[in-house]
Design a protein around this motif. Structure first.
Motif, short mmCIF file in Angstrom:
data_model
loop_
_atom_site.label_atom_id
_atom_site.label_comp_id
_atom_site.label_asym_id
_atom_site.label_seq_id
_atom_site.Cartn_x
_atom_site.Cartn_y
_atom_site.Cartn_z
N ASP A 1 0.95 -1.22 0.15
CA ASP A 1 0.08 -0.04 0.12
C ASP A 1 0.68 1.19 -0.07
O ASP A 1 0.50 2.44 0.37
CB ASP A 1 -0.92 0.16 1.25
N GLY A 2 2.03 1.19 -0.63
CA GLY A 2 2.88 2.30 -0.47
C GLY A 2 2.99 3.22 -1.57
O GLY A 2 3.98 4.26 -1.75
N LEU A 3 2.31 3.04 -2.81
CA LEU A 3 2.40 4.00 -3.96
C LEU A 3 1.42 4.99 -3.79
O LEU A 3 0.26 5.10 -3.56
CB LEU A 3 1.82 3.10 -5.08
N ASP A 4 2.08 6.39 -3.80
CA ASP A 4 1.52 7.72 -3.93
C ASP A 4 0.66 7.64 -5.26
O ASP A 4 1.19 7.88 -6.49
CB ASP A 4 2.42 8.91 -3.94
N PRO A 5 -0.82 7.62 -5.11
CA PRO A 5 -1.50 7.86 -6.48
C PRO A 5 -1.32 9.05 -7.18
O PRO A 5 -1.72 9.37 -8.38
CB PRO A 5 -2.98 7.58 -6.03
N ARG A 6 -0.93 10.21 -6.52
CA ARG A 6 -0.73 11.51 -6.83
C ARG A 6 0.64 11.82 -7.65
O ARG A 6 0.90 12.68 -8.38
CB ARG A 6 -0.92 12.50 -5.82
N ALA A 7 1.55 10.79 -7.36
CA ALA A 7 2.81 10.91 -7.80
C ALA A 7 3.14 10.67 -9.31
O ALA A 7 2.21 9.92 -9.75
CB ALA A 7 3.94 9.97 -6.99
N ARG A 8 3.88 11.34 -10.25
CA ARG A 8 4.15 11.16 -11.40
C ARG A 8 4.76 9.89 -11.88
O ARG A 8 5.39 9.68 -11.00
CB ARG A 8 5.01 12.36 -12.20
N ARG A 9 4.43 9.39 -12.74
CA ARG A 9 4.90 7.88 -13.34
C ARG A 9 6.24 8.22 -13.53
O ARG A 9 6.77 9.10 -14.30
CB ARG A 9 4.22 7.16 -14.21
N THR A 10 7.10 7.41 -13.10
CA THR A 10 8.70 7.22 -13.47
C THR A 10 8.97 6.11 -14.22
O THR A 10 8.18 5.27 -14.68
CB THR A 10 9.49 6.97 -12.11
N PRO A 11 10.06 6.60 -15.11
CA PRO A 11 10.48 5.51 -16.19
C PRO A 11 10.46 4.06 -15.62
O PRO A 11 11.08 3.89 -14.45
CB PRO A 11 11.80 6.20 -16.65
N PRO A 12 10.08 3.09 -16.26
CA PRO A 12 10.23 1.67 -15.72
C PRO A 12 11.82 1.34 -15.47
O PRO A 12 12.72 1.54 -16.37
CB PRO A 12 9.66 0.86 -16.88
N GLY A 13 12.17 0.63 -14.36
CA GLY A 13 13.48 0.13 -14.05
C GLY A 13 13.63 -1.19 -15.01
O GLY A 13 12.79 -1.68 -15.79
N SER A 14 14.83 -1.56 -14.82
CA SER A 14 15.14 -2.86 -15.49
C SER A 14 14.71 -4.09 -14.92
O SER A 14 14.58 -5.25 -15.43
CB SER A 14 16.69 -3.08 -15.52
N GLY A 15 14.27 -4.00 -13.51
CA GLY A 15 13.83 -5.27 -12.69
C GLY A 15 12.60 -5.76 -13.42
O GLY A 15 12.55 -7.21 -13.46
N ILE A 16 11.61 -4.96 -14.00
CA ILE A 16 10.29 -5.61 -14.47
C ILE A 16 10.84 -6.45 -15.97
O ILE A 16 10.42 -7.20 -16.12
CB ILE A 16 9.48 -4.30 -14.94
N GLY A 17 11.51 -5.69 -16.87
CA GLY A 17 12.19 -6.17 -17.91
C GLY A 17 12.88 -7.71 -17.91
O GLY A 17 12.37 -8.63 -18.44
N ASN A 18 13.65 -7.60 -16.77
CA ASN A 18 14.31 -8.87 -16.43
C ASN A 18 13.47 -10.01 -16.21
O ASN A 18 13.69 -11.04 -16.38
CB ASN A 18 15.35 -8.50 -15.28
N LEU A 19 12.63 -9.54 -15.10
CA LEU A 19 11.65 -10.48 -14.54
C LEU A 19 10.54 -10.88 -15.81
O LEU A 19 10.36 -12.42 -15.81
CB LEU A 19 10.67 -10.23 -13.51
N THR A 20 10.27 -10.22 -16.66
CA THR A 20 9.60 -10.89 -17.94
C THR A 20 10.35 -11.72 -18.66
O THR A 20 9.83 -12.77 -19.05
CB THR A 20 9.10 -9.31 -18.58
N THR A 21 11.79 -11.38 -18.90
CA THR A 21 12.37 -12.25 -19.59
C THR A 21 12.52 -13.72 -19.13
O THR A 21 12.40 -14.71 -19.43
CB THR A 21 13.72 -11.61 -19.93
N ARG A 22 12.69 -13.49 -17.68
CA ARG A 22 13.08 -14.89 -16.88
C ARG A 22 11.84 -15.84 -16.83
O ARG A 22 11.75 -16.93 -17.14
CB ARG A 22 13.24 -14.49 -15.56
N LEU A 23 10.62 -15.08 -16.72
CA LEU A 23 9.34 -15.91 -17.02
C LEU A 23 8.96 -16.29 -18.13
O LEU A 23 8.58 -17.33 -18.27
CB LEU A 23 8.30 -14.85 -16.38
N ALA A 24 9.27 -15.53 -19.25
CA ALA A 24 9.08 -15.92 -20.47
C ALA A 24 9.89 -17.15 -20.98
O ALA A 24 9.40 -17.86 -21.77
CB ALA A 24 9.39 -14.92 -21.59
#
Length: 724
Positions: free
Chosen positions: A672-695
């Protein structure tokens, strides 16, 4: 959807088989010259039949040097048999001494240079005895020399093509091994020493709490080193950034399409284009009006182009927001970045930058040089044969100049198979081959063979083959018009085809060697990139989490040192154990071993770390026993999720759940730690890494915010799926 360009010979390699076909066809054509001359040399049907049989036998024995299955017959015995048959053919049946070229070529292929020279010397003696004309004797002596070089060159190049094709897997693995050694050296020099210092310092701090500050300093440095190393490894490729961009777009409900048309590694160019891609996609998500986004890359003439287009921004000005920094960095590197609306109303960001050098290469560059050198020698030899028929004087000087131009044009096709203005080159060679016949007569007819070779080399076979047939017919007609005898008419006509095939064979094999080298280098580059990306994933997903957790526990131990020494010692003891596990992660990142992780153990570790950070954690596990690869990937997902909770949110509560239904295992981490008013930041490499591993194991990853401060990361995988 992802589309990629396929390099030549990227899968199965037809090169060796094609090379052997070329060699057999050219050698057969070479022997045909002597077969067609048999009726004019041997008298009587019996002698003709004997000469034909012996000539065919010499050719058949030559094939042992071409066909792989006959390799066991190669050697002195085969060479002696072929020599006996060839000399009987020449001495007893009157066949041209040119057939001895096959024997000399075999001797060269067997690395017997002295016997090869002896065979060629005997051919010159026989030619001198047979021909009363000195020029004719020299011409007849040159023919076996050129033939031997053609035989040796074609067969040797075919062997080199086969060697290159067979060696590509080993060379690719060698490139991976070299890269692993380089990665291991880089990581052990910095991060490895840091882990040693953390372990030793934590043990000292058990009895001397004042040592904790030094341990904290080293842990922070090691974590920074790990992140910097991972970023450096990822910079060679756009693939991780594209995967992260796809995940971010999917989370925002935007359809994504990726079209890849560049070669990797990209080096510094990749880092800049990754920045452009990251910021462009972030803007697309931030605007929130797009339904589809297309990411395209292309490489041409030493530059790499990235294009990101979407159907969202209603004006160009809105779409340009947030890209000023990326534009400045691209322009500083000598590239260009443009933005604007197209005629179709889609907003596009396009960046172009010079491709950085790719250092990966394969050994042995001699084969291509051998083919070009042999072609030059053969072309020169054929030119000399023609010029021998001219007397000294201005005519000879003009003929030398003309033949030199033809030779230069011929060699041009070996260096560049698709030069600019190629039709102008073909027209120029046709003019140089035909016009001088009006002046030099039969002496110049031999140049028609080079023209036939150019047709085969420079044009598609459906166009080149009819032109070669027309060239042969024209050669025969010109020879008849010059009142030459039937034997010479047949010889000139067949020789036109033979010379054309020799030129085609040498040039085509040169190209095969070049293409196979290029394909091998491409495979080695791709393998190197994949190895560095694997190292980057392991550094980020495994070692980065371990170091972050150690840093957190060291901070806690420092704070507890004065108020609860026993608990502080317990935290330091756990830091030592974590450092040992981090050592295993480091070995995995450097390619020295595959990580094997337990999801249950990782869940307990996550609970401990989150609790230390003050995050109330609830765990609900509903999975059964998991195969090693599945457990390792899900453990890695959990590590990344926990790391993000600690680094990027102010969560007070976190829920970790696993379920198993219909053969599908699901891991979900919510906080529950995401501020809904905060501007979206560029995606880090972690999501891309995990997508590759799962694929790789047919799994999927989703990461979504609920708009009210909650964030959910979910991984789903079928344990019985095969790794891809």
């Amino acid at each position: 959807m992802v589309s990629q360009q396929r390099p030549p010979y990227a899968g199965s390699a037809p090169g060796p088989a094609l090379a052997r076909v070329i060699v057999v066809v050219v050698l057969a054509a070479l022997v045909d010259v002597y077969l067609f001359a048999v009726p004019f040399r041997a008298g009587g049907a019996g002698r003709i039949a004997g000469a034909v049989a012996l000539t065919v036998a010499v050719f058949a024995l030559q094939l042992a040097w071409v066909v792989p299955r006959a390799a066991r017959f190669r050697g002195v015995a085969l060479l002696l048999v072929q020599a006996v048959v060839a000399y009987v053919d020449v001495l007893a049946f009157g066949t041209s001494v040119g057939i001895l070229a096959l024997v000399a070529g075999s001797a060269l292929l067997a690395s017997y240079a002295v016997p090869a020279v002896a065979v060629l010397g005997s051919a010159a003696v026989i030619a001198a005895v047979r021909s009363p004309d000195a020029a004719g004797a020299v011409d007849s002596a040159i023919t076996p020399v050129l033939g031997a070089l053609v035989v040796y060159g074609l067969v040797r190049l075919a062997h080199r093509v086969a060697d290159l094709a067979a060696a590509r897997p080993e060379l690719t693995m060698a490139a991976v091994s070299r890269e692993r050694l380089r990665i291991a050296d880089e990581l052990n020099t910095g991060i490895g020493r840091g882990l040693d210092a953390i372990t030793a310092g934590s043990r000292r701090a058990l009895d001397h709490p004042e040592e904790i500050d030094e341990v904290l300093r080293v842990a922070r440095g090691s974590l920074a080193d790990a992140r910097a190393a991972a970023a450096g490894f990822r910079a060679m490729s756009l693939a991780p950034e594209a995967a992260a961009a796809r995940a971010l777009l999917a989370a925002a409900g935007i359809e994504a399409e990726v079209r890849t048309g560049h070669e990797e590694p990209l080096g510094s160019a990749g880092a800049l284009l990754a920045t452009v891609l990251r910021e462009s996609v972030t803007e697309v998500v931030r605007q929130g009006t797009a339904t589809r986004c297309v990411i395209e890359t292309a490489e041409r003439d030493g530059t790499v182009r990235l294009r990101v287009s979407n159907d969202g921004p209603p004006t160009a000005a809105r779409g340009e927001e947030g890209l000023a920094d990326a534009a400045a960095r691209v322009e500083a590197a000598g590239g260009t970045l443009t933005t604007g609306l197209g005629a179709d109303g889609r907003f596009a960001v396009e960046a172009t930058i010079a491709a950085t050098p790719r250092p990966v290469s394969l050994p042995d560059r001699t084969a291509y040089g051998l083919s070009v050198t042999l072609l030059a020698v053969v072309v020169t030899g054929f030119c000399v044969k023609a010029l021998l028929q001219l007397p000294w004087g201005l005519d000879l000087a003009a003929a030398v100049a003309g033949m030199g131009l033809i030779a230069g044009l011929q060699l041009r096709w070996a260096v560049d198979d698709r030069p600019r203005h190629r039709y102008a080159f073909i027209a120029a060679q046709a003019l140089l081959s035909l016009a001088p016949i009006l002046w030099f007569g039969a002496t110049w007819i031999g140049a028609m063979g080079f023209l036939a070779g150019t047709f085969l080399v420079a044009l598609p076979i459906r166009i080149g083959a009819p032109l070669v047939a027309a060239t042969m017919a024209g050669t025969g007609a010109m020879a008849a018009a010059l009142s030459l005898g039937p034997a010479r008419i047949v010889n000139y006509t067949v020789s036109t085809l033979v010379t054309g095939l020799v030129v085609y064979g040498l040039v085509r094999l040169a190209r095969l060697v070049h293409d196979l080298r290029a394909a091998g280098e491409e495979l080695a580059r791709a393998a190197t990139v994949q190895e560095r990306l694997r190292a980057a994933r392991d550094l980020h997903d495994l070692l980065g989490h371990s170091l972050a957790a150690m840093l957190l526990k060291c901070e806690l131990a420092r704070r507890l040192g004065a108020v609860d020494p026993a608990r502080a010692r317990a935290e330091l003891t756990e830091v030592v154990a974590m450092a040992e596990r981090a050592r295993a992660d480091l070995r995995a990142a450097s390619g020295a071993g595959e990580p094997e992780m337990s999801l249950d153990t990782e869940v307990e570790s996550a609970r401990s770390v989150l609790t230390v950070a003050g995050v109330e954690t609830r765990v609900e596990l509903g999975h059964g026993p998991l195969p090693g690869p599945t457990a390792t990937v899900l453990s890695t997902v959990l590590r990344e999720a926990v790391t993000n909770v600690l680094r990027h949110s102010s969560a007070r509560h976190c829920v970790i759940t696993t379920t198993s239904e219909d053969g599908l295992v699901t891991l979900a981490v919510e906080n529950d730690g995401l501020d809904p008013r905060a501007r979206r930041t560029p995606p880090g490499s972690g999501i891309g890494n995990l997508t590759t591993r799962l694929a790789a194991i047919d799994g999927t990853l989703t990461a979504r915010a609920d708009g009210t401060g909650g964030f959910r990361l979910q991984a789903r995988v079928r344990p019985d799926a095969k790794a891809s």
